[in-house]
Design a protein around this motif. Structure first.
Motif, PDB file in Angstrom:
ATOM      1  N   ARG A  22       0.845  -1.205   0.000  1.00 38.38           N
ATOM      2  CA  ARG A  22       0.000   0.000   0.000  1.00 38.38           C
ATOM      3  C   ARG A  22       0.879   1.253   0.000  1.00 38.38           C
ATOM      4  O   ARG A  22       0.548   2.249  -0.613  1.00 38.38           O
ATOM      5  N   HIS A  23       2.003   1.178   0.718  1.00 38.99           N
ATOM      6  CA  HIS A  23       2.816   2.396   0.827  1.00 38.99           C
ATOM      7  C   HIS A  23       3.932   2.384  -0.197  1.00 38.99           C
ATOM      8  O   HIS A  23       4.918   1.691  -0.051  1.00 38.99           O
ATOM      9  N   GLU A  49      15.003  14.006  -1.899  1.00 45.24           N
ATOM     10  CA  GLU A  49      13.530  14.004  -1.937  1.00 45.24           C
ATOM     11  C   GLU A  49      13.025  12.558  -1.866  1.00 45.24           C
ATOM     12  O   GLU A  49      12.072  12.259  -1.147  1.00 45.24           O
ATOM     13  N   MET A  50      13.720  11.645  -2.530  1.00 42.82           N
ATOM     14  CA  MET A  50      13.283  10.242  -2.533  1.00 42.82           C
ATOM     15  C   MET A  50      13.478   9.619  -1.167  1.00 42.82           C
ATOM     16  O   MET A  50      12.624   8.883  -0.685  1.00 42.82           O
ATOM     17  N   ALA A  51      14.606   9.937  -0.532  1.00 40.18           N
ATOM     18  CA  ALA A  51      14.864   9.387   0.802  1.00 40.18           C
ATOM     19  C   ALA A  51      13.804   9.894   1.784  1.00 40.18           C
ATOM     20  O   ALA A  51      13.280   9.122   2.594  1.00 40.18           O
ATOM     21  N   THR A  52      13.467  11.179   1.669  1.00 45.48           N
ATOM     22  CA  THR A  52      12.468  11.767   2.576  1.00 45.48           C
ATOM     23  C   THR A  52      11.125  11.081   2.371  1.00 45.48           C
ATOM     24  O   THR A  52      10.460  10.684   3.334  1.00 45.48           O
ATOM     25  N   SER A  53      10.761  10.885   1.100  1.00 42.51           N
ATOM     26  CA  SER A  53       9.495  10.213   0.788  1.00 42.51           C
ATOM     27  C   SER A  53       9.538   8.770   1.288  1.00 42.51           C
ATOM     28  O   SER A  53       8.560   8.261   1.848  1.00 42.51           O
ATOM     29  N   LEU A  58       8.108   4.434   5.107  1.00 46.47           N
ATOM     30  CA  LEU A  58       8.591   3.485   6.117  1.00 46.47           C
ATOM     31  C   LEU A  58       7.823   3.638   7.432  1.00 46.47           C
ATOM     32  O   LEU A  58       7.421   2.644   8.052  1.00 46.47           O
ATOM     33  N   VAL A  59       7.569   4.880   7.846  1.00 43.26           N
ATOM     34  CA  VAL A  59       6.843   5.126   9.102  1.00 43.26           C
ATOM     35  C   VAL A  59       5.427   4.558   8.991  1.00 43.26           C
ATOM     36  O   VAL A  59       4.951   3.865   9.889  1.00 43.26           O
TER      37      VAL A  59
END
Ligand SMILES: CC(C)c1onc(-c2c(Cl)cccc2Cl)c1COc1ccc2c(ccn2Cc2cccc(C(=O)O)c2)c1
Length: 232
Positions: A22-23, A49-53, A58-59
């Protein structure tokens, strides 16, 4: 002996696999990968930006792991901070090995190779990607391996390690059974997957060095990455 997945293990598998599927990174972020900018600076910004997304993804995934939200709150944070880099190496490895539409892989590889990361970290990183790729993991195995990585009891600052072990053990048991059922011709497959978790831990070390060298060159991270990686 005959390996059987119980009813509750099937339910656990469904919860973990659904949360994992889902994520995903929002398509617009993944699409940015293909934009034509290729300067090291722009690559770094795109990867940031990809790591932040990915951390947000992940959370959300972690919150769906049965029992995680009942853990001590400080321990929840300690587990996320301790596993974020490993989970993202796993995720980017899985994306490299198959997920992304063809053509994206070379672009992602090229962007990573030209984002100010020094050569010495490229080798272990891309060796890891290859070692994951050759395993041809199914989605359920990827999802379980990510959950097992997050639920590693001996992360720094985890107070109630037993509580984390109690959540990790059923995942390990389920993954072991899944490996036997999915790869009957490879009796060592489960041991192989656990070996990847050991390799992942060494990547934490390289990643800490990567962060230091980026910071030395005055690269900026987002507030979320600063928080999860204790930088700035
Ligand atoms: C801050 C930034 C420069 C950084 O620092 N360390 C790493 C860094 C690097 Cl360079 C390599 C591995 C891990 C990290 Cl944290 C990174 C970049 O982190 C990434 C980059 C790409 C990633 C990820 C995670 C996945 N992907 C690939 C991906 C692409 C498209 C779709 C999807 C999807 O899930 O749908 C995933 C993280």
């Amino acid at each position: 002996e005959k390996v059987e997945i119980t009813k509750e293990q099937q339910a656990l598998m469904k919860v973990i696999a659904d949360a994992y599927n889902r994520h995903q990174i929002p398509q617009d972020v993944a699409k940015k990968l293909l934009q034509d900018q290729y300067s090291a600076e722009e690559n770094f910004l795109l990867l940031t930006e990809m790591a932040t997304s990915q951390v947000q993804v992940l959370v959300e995934f972690t919150k769906n792991i049965p029992g995680f939200l009942s853990l001590n709150h400080e321990d929840q944070i300690a587990l996320l901070k301790g596993s974020a880099v490993e989970a993202m190496f796993l995720r980017s490895a899985q994306v490299f090995s198959k997920k992304m539409p063809n053509g994206h892989n070379e672009v992602l590889e090229d962007r990573i190779r030209r984002s100010g990361i020094s050569e010495e970290f490229m080798t272990p990183m891309f060796n890891f990607y290859k070692s994951i790729g050759v395993l041809h993991m199914v989605q359920e195995e990827q999802a379980l391996l990510t959950a097992i990585t997050i639920l590693t009891p001996d992360r720094p600052y985890v107070k109630d390690q037993q509580a984390v072990e109690r959540l990790q053990e059923p995942m390990l048991d389920l993954l072991r059974k899944l490996c036997v059922l999915q790869h009957p011709q490879k009796p060592q497959y489960f041991a192989c997957l656990l070996g990847r978790l050991t390799e992942l831990r060494t990547l934490n070390y390289y990643h800490a060095e990567m962060l230091t060298s980026w910071r030395m060159n005055d690269h900026k991270f987002t507030p979320l990455l600063c928080e999860i990686w204790d930088v700035e």
